[in-house]
Design a protein around this motif. Structure first.
Motif, short mmCIF file in Angstrom:
data_model
loop_
_atom_site.label_atom_id
_atom_site.label_comp_id
_atom_site.label_asym_id
_atom_site.label_seq_id
_atom_site.Cartn_x
_atom_site.Cartn_y
_atom_site.Cartn_z
N GLN A 1 0.83 -1.20 0.00
CA GLN A 1 0.00 0.00 0.00
C GLN A 1 0.87 1.26 0.00
OE1 GLN A 1 -3.39 0.18 -0.14
NE2 GLN A 1 -3.52 -2.04 -0.35
N LEU A 2 1.92 1.25 0.80
CA LEU A 2 2.82 2.41 0.88
C LEU A 2 3.49 2.66 -0.47
CD1 LEU A 2 4.33 4.61 2.46
CD2 LEU A 2 6.01 2.86 3.10
N SER A 3 3.92 1.59 -1.13
CA SER A 3 4.60 1.73 -2.41
C SER A 3 3.69 2.37 -3.45
CB SER A 3 5.08 0.36 -2.90
OG SER A 3 6.02 -0.20 -2.01
N PHE A 4 2.46 1.91 -3.52
CA PHE A 4 1.53 2.47 -4.50
C PHE A 4 1.14 3.91 -4.14
CE2 PHE A 4 0.67 -2.08 -5.47
CZ PHE A 4 0.99 -2.03 -6.82
N LEU A 5 1.09 4.21 -2.84
CA LEU A 5 0.79 5.57 -2.41
C LEU A 5 1.91 6.53 -2.82
CD1 LEU A 5 -1.23 7.32 -0.82
CD2 LEU A 5 0.11 6.82 1.24
N VAL A 6 3.15 6.11 -2.63
CA VAL A 6 4.29 6.93 -3.02
C VAL A 6 4.30 7.15 -4.53
CG1 VAL A 6 6.81 6.98 -3.20
CG2 VAL A 6 5.72 6.31 -1.04
N ALA A 7 4.04 6.07 -5.29
CA ALA A 7 4.01 6.18 -6.75
C ALA A 7 2.94 7.17 -7.20
CB ALA A 7 3.77 4.81 -7.37
N ALA A 8 1.78 7.13 -6.56
CA ALA A 8 0.70 8.07 -6.91
C ALA A 8 1.12 9.50 -6.61
CB ALA A 8 -0.57 7.71 -6.16
N GLY A 9 1.81 9.70 -5.48
CA GLY A 9 2.27 11.03 -5.13
C GLY A 9 3.27 11.57 -6.14
N VAL A 10 4.18 10.73 -6.59
CA VAL A 10 5.16 11.16 -7.61
C VAL A 10 4.45 11.47 -8.92
CG1 VAL A 10 7.16 10.44 -8.96
CG2 VAL A 10 7.03 9.86 -6.53
N ALA A 11 3.48 10.63 -9.30
CA ALA A 11 2.73 10.87 -10.53
C ALA A 11 1.98 12.19 -10.46
CB ALA A 11 1.76 9.72 -10.80
N ALA A 12 1.43 12.51 -9.29
CA ALA A 12 0.70 13.76 -9.11
C ALA A 12 1.61 14.97 -9.34
CB ALA A 12 0.09 13.82 -7.73
N ARG A 13 2.86 14.86 -8.90
CA ARG A 13 3.80 15.96 -9.09
C ARG A 13 4.26 16.10 -10.53
NH1 ARG A 13 4.05 14.28 -4.02
NH2 ARG A 13 4.48 15.77 -2.35
N ALA A 14 4.05 15.04 -11.33
CA ALA A 14 4.42 15.11 -12.75
C ALA A 14 3.37 15.81 -13.59
CB ALA A 14 4.65 13.69 -13.29
N GLY A 15 2.22 16.11 -12.97
CA GLY A 15 1.18 16.83 -13.69
C GLY A 15 -0.14 16.09 -13.69
N THR A 16 -1.20 16.82 -14.00
CA THR A 16 -2.55 16.24 -13.97
C THR A 16 -2.69 15.13 -15.00
OG1 THR A 16 -3.45 18.38 -13.29
CG2 THR A 16 -5.01 16.76 -14.14
N ALA A 17 -2.16 15.32 -16.20
CA ALA A 17 -2.28 14.31 -17.24
C ALA A 17 -1.56 13.02 -16.84
CB ALA A 17 -1.71 14.83 -18.56
N ALA A 18 -0.39 13.15 -16.25
CA ALA A 18 0.37 11.97 -15.81
C ALA A 18 -0.37 11.24 -14.71
CB ALA A 18 1.76 12.39 -15.33
N LEU A 19 -0.94 12.00 -13.76
CA LEU A 19 -1.68 11.37 -12.67
C LEU A 19 -2.90 10.62 -13.20
CD1 LEU A 19 -2.15 10.86 -9.67
CD2 LEU A 19 -3.35 13.07 -9.56
N ALA A 20 -3.62 11.24 -14.13
CA ALA A 20 -4.81 10.60 -14.69
C ALA A 20 -4.45 9.32 -15.44
CB ALA A 20 -5.54 11.56 -15.63
N ALA A 21 -3.40 9.36 -16.24
CA ALA A 21 -2.97 8.16 -16.97
C ALA A 21 -2.50 7.07 -16.02
CB ALA A 21 -1.84 8.53 -17.94
#
Length: 436
Positions: A240-260
């Motif tokens: 769970q922690l690993s996927f949470l961290v990955a989502a946080g990094v994706a969010a910082r890459a931009g809205t399009a990256a987070l959505a994808a």
């Protein structure tokens, strides 16, 4: 030692397990559609509250997997009464943990929903309102997990299908009625959720009663269940922690990256349900074989589930690649999101064969009671592969490619570790999981 019997086939156990695994996500899709008609605030509240409840259930899923391992060993040794006893003790443990989860959510519902929603506001308030009601079903949900565990252990997977489907159907009927005509709004969704969980839990308890089980709680047996549960809980927490961290990094890459990332990740979780059905079949069959003193049968089961997991993973990969221009537009028409999804899609498709084998062998080692090894391997693979690459993806400008390279490495490292383990003999003599 029990007498050998003709082992059940992998598919005869995997298909019912798949139905049970898929029932909850399918219900949540309908629930989301119903609540979506109330507006974005209600939908956001459901996402926040439902996410917290799902997170708790995922962490405590050892009540199903740990109980399967213990019950399968006893059933394989010809001790069905002992297998049922494991179900009784797991049910007591589920009730205790469920009441604890309920109390925590009643006390912390506000702070937790505000933290997940990004601060106070209408979405956090809606999520808190939903969670306070839905949390009443936490003990019921955990009792159902325990019931699934012992019934899998005795190779009865059709009854869990009936029980889970019955509860889901009740929720499906009540949800639109309570949300709209009854005027309960978002709270109606939570009430429907609890009602369905109550029916399913009652059916699992009735199954224990029909076995003539003794209902006294045995603290020593519960503590032993907590030992295997501890390893599975730590494993789940790291995931769970690993996927949470990955989502946080994706969010910082931009809205399009987070959505994808979200689109691909949800597809990954859905496909994992399909492949995890083989893990459940493997867990049951291996537990029976080792409980009955038949290590050669356990090895043969490992080979069969590897072939099933690999072939299914290859099939899924081919389908994903064939539909790479069809599936992403079903989720979004934003060109920027589609461009990011195209990057992730190759990772998602190409590691499916690896994931199929990993999930299958996870089930083999769980059935053997070798959960300590699985815990160590998962934590090590996350710390060496998934987390470092996810965290470096931002500073190095790798974006989603870096995050999903980390996820691929995470799966590859686990694959190597479980293949080495199953190739040897130590897993056949893994620490005893059924002493009472």
């Amino acid at each position: 030692m029990g007498t050998a019997s003709r082992p059940a086939s992998v598919l005869s156990l995997a298909l019912p397990a798949l139905v049970v695994l898929a029932a909850e996500p399918l219900y949540l899709l309908v629930d989301t559609a119903v609540v979506g008609n109330l507006g974005t605030v209600a939908l956001g509240g459901l996402a926040v509250g439902g996410g917290l409840l799902a997170w708790a259930a995922a962490l405590l899923n050892f009540l199903a997997y740990g109980t399967t391992a213990r019950a399968a060993r006893r059933a394989g040794a010809g001790d069905r009464a002992g297998a049922v006893e494991e179900g009784v003790q797991a049910t007591w443990l589920a009730l205790g943990l469920g009441v604890l989860v309920l109390a925590l959510f009643q006390v912390l519902a506000g702070p937790l929903t505000r933290a997940l929603a990004g601060g106070a506001g209408p979405v956090a308030t809606a999520g808190e309102e939903w969670l306070r009601v839905a949390a009443l079903g936490a003990p019921l949900l955990l009792v159902s997990l325990a019931g699934n565990g012992w019934l899998r252990g005795v190779q009865e997977l059709r009854r869990p299908v009936r029980y889970v489907v019955a509860g889901s159907l009740l929720s499906l009927v009540l949800c639109p009625l309570l949300v709209h005509p009854a005027g309960l709004g978002l709270v109606g969704s939570a009430v429907a959720n609890v009602a369905g969980q109550a029916l399913t839990a009652a059916l699992f308890v009735r199954a224990l009663l029909r076995e003539g089980a003794t209902w006294g709680a045995r603290p020593r047996a519960i503590v032993r269940q907590l030992v295997i549960g501890r390893d599975l809980l730590l494993r789940a927490a790291v995931l769970q922690l690993s996927f949470l961290v990955a989502a946080g990094v994706a969010a910082r890459a931009g809205t399009a990256a987070l959505a994808a990332h979200q689109i691909a990740l949800q597809l990954f979780f859905f496909l994992a349900l399909v492949l995890d059905a083989y893990a459940i079949a493997a867990q049951t069959l291996v537990g029976h074989a080792l409980g009955g003193g038949r290590p050669d049968e356990a090895r043969a089961t490992a080979r069969r589930v590897v072939l099933w997991g690999l072939s299914t993973g290859c099939l899924v990969a081919v389908v994903l690649l064939a539909l790479r221009d069809v599936l992403p537009p079903l989720f979004t028409d934003d060109p920027a999101v589609l461009a990011q999804a195209a990057v992730v899609w190759w990772f998602l498709a190409c590691f499916q064969p690896l994931a199929g084998v990993v999930f299958a062998l996870d089930g083999v080692l769980m059935g053997a009671g070798d959960v300590g090894y699985l815990r160590t391997v998962t934590i090590a693979a996350a710390l060496v592969g998934f987390l470092p690459l996810s965290l470096l993806a931002g500073p190095l400008g790798l974006g989603l490619a870096g995050i999903w390279t980390g996820l691929t490495l995470f799966i590859a490292l686990r694959l190597l570790a479980v293949l080495v383990r199953v190739a040897g003999d130590r897993w056949l003599g893994a620490p005893e999981t059924v002493r009472t």
